[in-house]
Structures are given as C-alpha cells and as structure tokens.
Design an enzyme around this catalytic site. Sequence first.
Site, mmCIF file in Angstrom:
data_model
loop_
_atom_site.group_PDB
_atom_site.id
_atom_site.type_symbol
_atom_site.label_atom_id
_atom_site.label_comp_id
_atom_site.label_asym_id
_atom_site.label_seq_id
_atom_site.Cartn_x
_atom_site.Cartn_y
_atom_site.Cartn_z
ATOM 1 N N LYS A 232 74.133 32.092 111.741
ATOM 2 C CA LYS A 232 72.794 32.056 112.321
ATOM 3 C C LYS A 232 72.019 30.896 111.719
ATOM 4 C CE LYS A 232 72.495 37.088 112.930
ATOM 5 N NZ LYS A 232 72.438 37.123 114.401
ATOM 6 N N ARG A 306 79.134 44.961 118.387
ATOM 7 C CA ARG A 306 79.867 45.663 119.440
ATOM 8 C C ARG A 306 81.313 45.924 119.025
ATOM 9 N NH1 ARG A 306 78.485 40.880 123.426
ATOM 10 N NH2 ARG A 306 76.732 40.977 121.996
#
Length: 456
Positions: A232, A306
């Site tokens: 990030k 996920r």
Amino acid sequence: MHAYVQFIHEVQHVQHAIPEDLFKKNPVQFLYEDDTWIFYVYIPTDTSSLESIKKVAGELRKKTDIQGMTSLDISFDFFNQMKSMTSDQSIVAFFEGWYLASYCFNTYKSTKKDRTILLHYPSNYAKHSKMAKMTADAVCLARDLCNEPANRLTPMLYAERIVEVFKDTGVDVRILDNDELIAEGFHATYEVGKGSAHKPMVALLEYNNGSQNKMALVGKGVTFDSGGINSKTGQDIAEMKMDMGGSAAVIGAMKLIGALQLDVTLHAIIPLVENRPSSQSYLPSDVITYANGTTVEVGNTDAEGRLILADGILYAEKIGAEWIADIATLTGSIGHALGLKRAGIYSNKLNTLDYYEQISEATGDFVWPMPIIDDYKDLLESDTCDIRNIASSPYGGSITAALFLQAFVKKTTKWYHIDMANVVNPYKATGYYTSGASGFGVRLLAELIKREGICK
C-alpha cells in the site's frame, strides 16, 4: 458536581431561557438555575427512531462530561409518552447510547482522566440498564480490539486475548497455531501469513445452547495489512491496524450472544494473519489450492482478506453450518458505492429492503443490500487456475469480491457477506460515537442470529 436531567418534548418549555435555535443545533442544552445544574434533553414524543434516542443520550453523556458533572438524577417517566415505540424500547436505547458514549481508549495514556458519571434513577429501570450495558460492553470490546496498535495485537497476542475474553463463559475456544493450519484446511491463511515473523493462527469459537441448526460467523482478522508484496502507498496506512475489524465484530457478537443466552448453536471462525512483505511472502502469480480442491491464482497480495475468508467459509461448511455470515473490512470500493455511513450486505438468498432497514434501525449498524451480478464472474477468470483473487476491471470491486467468496459457498447454504471497510470508523465522532473504532457489526450480527437462528 451534581445535575438533573429534564426531558422535554417541546422546546417552548424552556424557550424563555434557551432559544429554540440552539436545540436545533444540539438537542441537549443546560442551565444553572437556583444553584442547580439542569440539562434539558429535547426528544419529540413522535420520535420513531431508536437510533435518534441513542444519539441524544450520547450527546448528553459528552456534554455532562465536558461540564465536569460527576452524577446525574434522571426520571424516565417522560418515555411513557412516546407514540411510536414502547417506553421499554426507548429507555433501553437511552442507556445504550449513554454507555457507548462513555467509551474511551486510553490504554497507552500516561495519565488517565476519571470519566465516571453516576446515574441515579428509580430501581425499576435497572433491568433496562443491564440489557443496554450488555450490548454496549460487546460493542466496546470490538472497539478496544480495533484500536489496539499492531505491535500489541499480533496474531499470537490476539489469540491469547480471545482466550481470555471467553474464559469462564459459555463460549469454547480452540486456537490453531501455524503448524496446524494445513492439517485443518486453512491453506490460504497459511500462505497469506507466512511472510510475517508473527505466524498465522486461527481462532475457532463454539457456542452451543440447544438448537440443532448450526450457524457460523467468519471474521477477517488481518492484524495489520501492509498489502504484502503489492504494498500500500496511501497516507493513512496506520489505519490498517483496523483491518481486523470483521473479526472484532464477530468476537463482540459472540460475547453478546453468550450474554443473552440465545437458543442457537453458533461457531465462529477467525483467521488471524499479518500481511507484510518479506523473503518468505506469498507472491503475485502464486497458486493456492483450497481444502475443497479449488485453485486460486493470486493476482494481488493486497486482496488477502477474501483468501482467508474463503478458508473460513469452507471450514464452516465442513462442520455442517447451514447459515454462514462473513464480515470484513474488505474493499475500498464499498465506500465509493455507499459512502461512509452504511456497509454493504450481500446474500445468495437476499431478503427485502425493508428487512434490512428494520435491522439497521433496531441496531444502529446500518447496511444496504448489494447485488451479486453473475455476469461479473468473467472478471475473475484465470488462465492458470479455477479463479483469480482480483478482478480484471477496477469497477465494482466490492461486488467481484463477493462473487469470489460465493464461489466457496454451497447453494444449499444461506450466506451473508458484509463489507464494512467504510464503517470501521464512525462517519463523525458525534452522538454516541467517540474517536477511534466504531464497533460496527456486533449488534448487526447478533440481530441477524436472533432473527434467523431462533426463528428456524
């Protein structure tokens, strides 16, 4: 200092002393009259929103704190005049807002201010206070967990915290350490967490109170998300300590459901990982083979949530869960779709909009039903594997994340997916919200379990 609370349903009652426009700005105002502090709390008798009562109670708590009050006298006779809700409902809502607004995360402050304010009220309202405090305590537990810095809530420390939270309760806890993950089918959890010196773990919780219908909650427990190899670059990366907000919601919900002694059999599966880059980290292009044989191509290591949730869903199905809800700070896309006040809720057996509006209003955890668009499955196609963990399009990211998870859900299972990435923090620290984490999801999950578990 001591004060009195006066509930009013018309501002004209004090208009001579407090202008009406002040109540429009804040429903809580105060006066010092005859050597007495009086806090006027404006709640119209036609109020139909429990949430508005909670917010007003929160504003009262904050204002009395600012003014240095140490005790308050409250009479709840006013709530007998409410037209759209029972007095019991409104009084419990008031206490809940009061207790939630009392929250403060000051664990690492060198000096701590005493924020105790004693409430004096007739003893017949003690049951209302007790009910509200059970809810507030569970929400504040989730807030505490989310507010912890990453170095104080590594996967191992988190697991130890979970064991301590449920010690001597009706919830049993089993912790899987790094060496047990593959044997129990948590292949993706192992892969995602292997790059960190803080090895991945899984917390398995079980609450069994009579019902034969097994239900399961799956919470994303990423204690810090650097993005892995796909690092990030955002300015607010420190907030990634809250990427375990879904797991915190599950823990708070399990605490609340146990306290309420709901007649359900409920399991919680919480994968705990730290997603950070190292020479041992999993890589884009890696292939993960799940316990059911499904193969996944890693398209982006920052779509790790996920991956571990799919592990949890498969485990829930393995133990026979007929109803599964997963919750996670999963995608920034959900905030682009819904803003910062509502989480997205997906389901393979979606109820009506009114149903979710009722749950939102009852709990204060607001959700909006989102579509699962089958045509978008093409965006998850992989040349290498059965499915890819990231879509080929930048649009509809929350929907494609839900589609990825649905690929691991049996058609006979009722499944919810809640994307709460945009609400792990409050929109504003107003009403009963304070700075830091919101505690979102605790009340929502408990209400879903209450409605859909007991009614079976």
